[in-house]
Design a protein around this motif. Sequence first.
Motif, PDB file in Angstrom:
ATOM      1  N   ARG A  84      93.806 -24.872 -62.683  1.00  0.00           N
ATOM      2  CA  ARG A  84      95.149 -24.348 -62.384  1.00  0.00           C
ATOM      3  C   ARG A  84      95.740 -25.244 -61.312  1.00  0.00           C
ATOM      4  O   ARG A  84      95.108 -25.474 -60.279  1.00  0.00           O
ATOM      5  CB  ARG A  84      95.017 -22.910 -61.884  1.00  0.00           C
ATOM      6  CG  ARG A  84      96.320 -22.175 -61.731  1.00  0.00           C
ATOM      7  CD  ARG A  84      96.033 -20.676 -61.583  1.00  0.00           C
ATOM      8  NE  ARG A  84      97.258 -19.936 -61.449  1.00  0.00           N
ATOM      9  CZ  ARG A  84      97.819 -19.661 -60.267  1.00  0.00           C
ATOM     10  NH1 ARG A  84      97.235 -20.018 -59.158  1.00  0.00           N
ATOM     11  NH2 ARG A  84      98.957 -19.007 -60.228  1.00  0.00           N
ATOM     12  N   GLN A  85      96.917 -25.799 -61.591  1.00  0.00           N
ATOM     13  CA  GLN A  85      97.533 -26.705 -60.618  1.00  0.00           C
ATOM     14  C   GLN A  85      99.044 -26.681 -60.758  1.00  0.00           C
ATOM     15  O   GLN A  85      99.587 -26.276 -61.782  1.00  0.00           O
ATOM     16  CB  GLN A  85      97.013 -28.133 -60.798  1.00  0.00           C
ATOM     17  CG  GLN A  85      97.375 -28.776 -62.114  1.00  0.00           C
ATOM     18  CD  GLN A  85      96.731 -30.150 -62.294  1.00  0.00           C
ATOM     19  OE1 GLN A  85      96.946 -31.059 -61.508  1.00  0.00           O
ATOM     20  NE2 GLN A  85      95.919 -30.296 -63.334  1.00  0.00           N
ATOM     21  N   PHE A  86      99.722 -27.163 -59.699  1.00  0.00           N
ATOM     22  CA  PHE A  86     101.182 -27.223 -59.689  1.00  0.00           C
ATOM     23  C   PHE A  86     101.644 -28.413 -60.513  1.00  0.00           C
ATOM     24  O   PHE A  86     101.175 -29.534 -60.313  1.00  0.00           O
ATOM     25  CB  PHE A  86     101.684 -27.366 -58.248  1.00  0.00           C
ATOM     26  CG  PHE A  86     103.177 -27.460 -58.152  1.00  0.00           C
ATOM     27  CD1 PHE A  86     103.977 -26.371 -58.445  1.00  0.00           C
ATOM     28  CD2 PHE A  86     103.773 -28.655 -57.771  1.00  0.00           C
ATOM     29  CE1 PHE A  86     105.365 -26.457 -58.361  1.00  0.00           C
ATOM     30  CE2 PHE A  86     105.164 -28.752 -57.685  1.00  0.00           C
ATOM     31  CZ  PHE A  86     105.948 -27.646 -57.983  1.00  0.00           C
ATOM     32  N   ARG A  87     102.576 -28.171 -61.433  1.00  0.00           N
ATOM     33  CA  ARG A  87     103.149 -29.235 -62.258  1.00  0.00           C
ATOM     34  C   ARG A  87     104.658 -29.230 -62.041  1.00  0.00           C
ATOM     35  O   ARG A  87     105.358 -28.335 -62.522  1.00  0.00           O
ATOM     36  CB  ARG A  87     102.819 -29.007 -63.739  1.00  0.00           C
ATOM     37  CG  ARG A  87     101.358 -29.168 -64.104  1.00  0.00           C
ATOM     38  CD  ARG A  87     100.886 -30.605 -63.983  1.00  0.00           C
ATOM     39  NE  ARG A  87      99.638 -30.839 -64.687  1.00  0.00           N
ATOM     40  CZ  ARG A  87      99.022 -32.015 -64.708  1.00  0.00           C
ATOM     41  NH1 ARG A  87      99.511 -33.046 -64.054  1.00  0.00           N
ATOM     42  NH2 ARG A  87      97.895 -32.149 -65.365  1.00  0.00           N
ATOM     43  N   PHE A  88     105.140 -30.245 -61.307  1.00  0.00           N
ATOM     44  CA  PHE A  88     106.562 -30.270 -60.955  1.00  0.00           C
ATOM     45  C   PHE A  88     107.476 -30.283 -62.190  1.00  0.00           C
ATOM     46  O   PHE A  88     108.482 -29.557 -62.212  1.00  0.00           O
ATOM     47  CB  PHE A  88     106.855 -31.462 -60.024  1.00  0.00           C
ATOM     48  CG  PHE A  88     108.263 -31.469 -59.531  1.00  0.00           C
ATOM     49  CD1 PHE A  88     108.688 -30.535 -58.600  1.00  0.00           C
ATOM     50  CD2 PHE A  88     109.181 -32.390 -60.021  1.00  0.00           C
ATOM     51  CE1 PHE A  88     110.006 -30.520 -58.166  1.00  0.00           C
ATOM     52  CE2 PHE A  88     110.495 -32.381 -59.592  1.00  0.00           C
ATOM     53  CZ  PHE A  88     110.909 -31.445 -58.663  1.00  0.00           C
ATOM     54  N   PRO A  89     107.170 -31.080 -63.242  1.00  0.00           N
ATOM     55  CA  PRO A  89     108.061 -31.049 -64.407  1.00  0.00           C
ATOM     56  C   PRO A  89     108.174 -29.654 -65.035  1.00  0.00           C
ATOM     57  O   PRO A  89     109.241 -29.278 -65.531  1.00  0.00           O
ATOM     58  CB  PRO A  89     107.413 -32.061 -65.380  1.00  0.00           C
ATOM     59  CG  PRO A  89     106.706 -33.016 -64.467  1.00  0.00           C
ATOM     60  CD  PRO A  89     106.139 -32.140 -63.376  1.00  0.00           C
ATOM     61  N   ALA A  90     107.083 -28.869 -65.011  1.00  0.00           N
ATOM     62  CA  ALA A  90     107.163 -27.497 -65.528  1.00  0.00           C
ATOM     63  C   ALA A  90     108.003 -26.636 -64.587  1.00  0.00           C
ATOM     64  O   ALA A  90     108.788 -25.781 -65.028  1.00  0.00           O
ATOM     65  CB  ALA A  90     105.761 -26.918 -65.675  1.00  0.00           C
ATOM     66  N   SER A 127     109.322 -22.788 -65.367  1.00  0.00           N
ATOM     67  CA  SER A 127     108.122 -22.073 -64.964  1.00  0.00           C
ATOM     68  C   SER A 127     108.364 -21.510 -63.563  1.00  0.00           C
ATOM     69  O   SER A 127     108.724 -22.253 -62.641  1.00  0.00           O
ATOM     70  CB  SER A 127     106.928 -23.038 -64.946  1.00  0.00           C
ATOM     71  OG  SER A 127     105.867 -22.480 -64.223  1.00  0.00           O
ATOM     72  N   ALA A 128     108.152 -20.209 -63.379  1.00  0.00           N
ATOM     73  CA  ALA A 128     108.553 -19.553 -62.128  1.00  0.00           C
ATOM     74  C   ALA A 128     107.950 -20.229 -60.897  1.00  0.00           C
ATOM     75  O   ALA A 128     108.657 -20.534 -59.938  1.00  0.00           O
ATOM     76  CB  ALA A 128     108.159 -18.085 -62.172  1.00  0.00           C
ATOM     77  N   ASP A 129     106.635 -20.484 -60.928  1.00  0.00           N
ATOM     78  CA  ASP A 129     106.005 -21.097 -59.752  1.00  0.00           C
ATOM     79  C   ASP A 129     105.450 -22.490 -60.041  1.00  0.00           C
ATOM     80  O   ASP A 129     104.881 -23.123 -59.147  1.00  0.00           O
ATOM     81  CB  ASP A 129     104.890 -20.186 -59.206  1.00  0.00           C
ATOM     82  CG  ASP A 129     103.803 -19.900 -60.240  1.00  0.00           C
ATOM     83  OD1 ASP A 129     103.864 -20.490 -61.329  1.00  0.00           O
ATOM     84  OD2 ASP A 129     102.900 -19.097 -59.943  1.00  0.00           O
ATOM     85  N   GLY A 130     105.591 -22.974 -61.264  1.00  0.00           N
ATOM     86  CA  GLY A 130     105.125 -24.316 -61.615  1.00  0.00           C
ATOM     87  C   GLY A 130     103.619 -24.448 -61.755  1.00  0.00           C
ATOM     88  O   GLY A 130     103.107 -25.543 -61.951  1.00  0.00           O
ATOM     89  N   MET A 131     102.895 -23.315 -61.649  1.00  0.00           N
ATOM     90  CA  MET A 131     101.436 -23.374 -61.739  1.00  0.00           C
ATOM     91  C   MET A 131     101.019 -23.296 -63.212  1.00  0.00           C
ATOM     92  O   MET A 131     101.325 -22.316 -63.898  1.00  0.00           O
ATOM     93  CB  MET A 131     100.795 -22.223 -60.962  1.00  0.00           C
ATOM     94  CG  MET A 131     101.154 -22.202 -59.484  1.00  0.00           C
ATOM     95  SD  MET A 131     100.712 -23.693 -58.579  1.00  0.00           S
ATOM     96  CE  MET A 131      98.939 -23.587 -58.580  1.00  0.00           C
ATOM     97  N   GLN A 143     100.499 -22.036 -71.023  1.00  0.00           N
ATOM     98  CA  GLN A 143     101.635 -22.645 -71.742  1.00  0.00           C
ATOM     99  C   GLN A 143     101.483 -24.155 -71.859  1.00  0.00           C
ATOM    100  O   GLN A 143     102.485 -24.855 -72.038  1.00  0.00           O
ATOM    101  CB  GLN A 143     102.940 -22.327 -71.015  1.00  0.00           C
ATOM    102  CG  GLN A 143     103.293 -20.843 -71.040  1.00  0.00           C
ATOM    103  CD  GLN A 143     104.745 -20.596 -70.681  1.00  0.00           C
ATOM    104  OE1 GLN A 143     105.253 -21.208 -69.754  1.00  0.00           O
ATOM    105  NE2 GLN A 143     105.390 -19.698 -71.406  1.00  0.00           N
ATOM    106  N   ASP A 144     100.282 -24.667 -71.729  1.00  0.00           N
ATOM    107  CA  ASP A 144     100.076 -26.111 -71.814  1.00  0.00           C
ATOM    108  C   ASP A 144      99.579 -26.467 -73.217  1.00  0.00           C
ATOM    109  O   ASP A 144      98.569 -25.921 -73.683  1.00  0.00           O
ATOM    110  CB  ASP A 144      99.049 -26.539 -70.756  1.00  0.00           C
ATOM    111  CG  ASP A 144      98.708 -27.998 -70.894  1.00  0.00           C
ATOM    112  OD1 ASP A 144      99.634 -28.832 -70.768  1.00  0.00           O
ATOM    113  OD2 ASP A 144      97.540 -28.323 -71.162  1.00  0.00           O
TER     114      ASP A 144
END
Length: 203
Positions: free
Chosen positions: A72-78, A83-87, A183-184
Motif C-alpha cells: 500500500r503506497q501513495f500514488r500521486f497520479p491516482a 482517488s480520495a487519499d491517493g493510497m 483499483q490497480d
Amino acid sequence: MNTPLSHAAAPAVRVLQSEVLSDDWYTLKKTTFEYQRRDGSWQRLSRETYDRGNGAVLLLFNADRGTVILTRQFRFPAFVNGSADGMLIEACAGLLDGDDPEACIRREVQEETGFQIQSPRKLFEAYMSPGSVTEKLHFFVAEYQAHQQTGEGGGMAHEGEDIEVLELSLAEALAMVHSGAIQDGKTIMLLQHAALTGLAQLL
Ligand SMILES: Nc1nc2c(ncn2[C@@H]2O[C@H](COP(=O)(O)OP(=O)(O)O[C@H]3O[C@H](CO)[C@@H](O)[C@H](O)[C@@H]3O)[C@@H](O)[C@H]2O)c(=O)[nH]1
Ligand SMILES: [Mg+2]
C-alpha cells in the motif's frame, strides 16, 4: 468481421519527425508518422508517447494459508485523478532499470516487502496503457513462507517510497476488487488469475 489474424503482418509505418516534449524524469515524445491503413491508403498521424521503460510485477502467495502479500503506497497520479487519499493497494512491482525482468522483480520484492523469493514463475507480458505509454509489464507469481521475510521492506525512503506490507486472504483481496478498495490494474489481473487457477495450481 475479420479474423484476428487478418491484419497480422507488420503495419507499414514511416516516421517523419520525433520531438522530445519532456525528459526531466522519463521521456515524453511527440512523433509524426504515416500509417498505411488496411485499404492501402496512407494517413498522417501524430501521437505522444511516454517512455519510462518496462516493468515487472509479482504476486506473492501462500497456498496452504490461502493468502497473498500486497503493498500500500501513495500514488500521486491516482491522487490527482479522483482517488480520495491517493493510497493504492498493489502487487509488488518495479521498473526494470536495466535489469532482466526476473532480476528486477527479485530486487523489488526484497526492497518493498522484505521477502527473499526462490523461484518466481513468469505468467505473461502485457502492455498496460498502449494508447500513450510504451511500457510492457512482465507478470510473475512466487510462493512465500513466513521465514523468507528477512527484512521489513518499505521501499527506498531516499527515493520517496513509504510502502506498507499487507497480508490478506485471497478471498478478502478479491472482495476488495469488487468493493473498489483495490483499483490497480496489474494487481486485479494477478488476483483474478489466481482465482481462476487456484492458489494450489499457481506454480
Ligand atoms: N524524482 C522522481 N521520482 C520518480 C518519478 N516517478 C517515479 N519516481 C520514483 O521512481 C521509483 C520507481 O519505483 P519502482 O518500484 O521501480 O516502480 P513503480 O513506481 O512501483 O512502478 C511499478 O508500478 C507501476 C504502476 O503500476 C508500473 O507502471 C511499473 O511498471 C511498475 O510495475 C520510485 O521511487 C518513485 O518514487 C518522478 O517523476 N520523479
Ligand atoms: Mg514499486
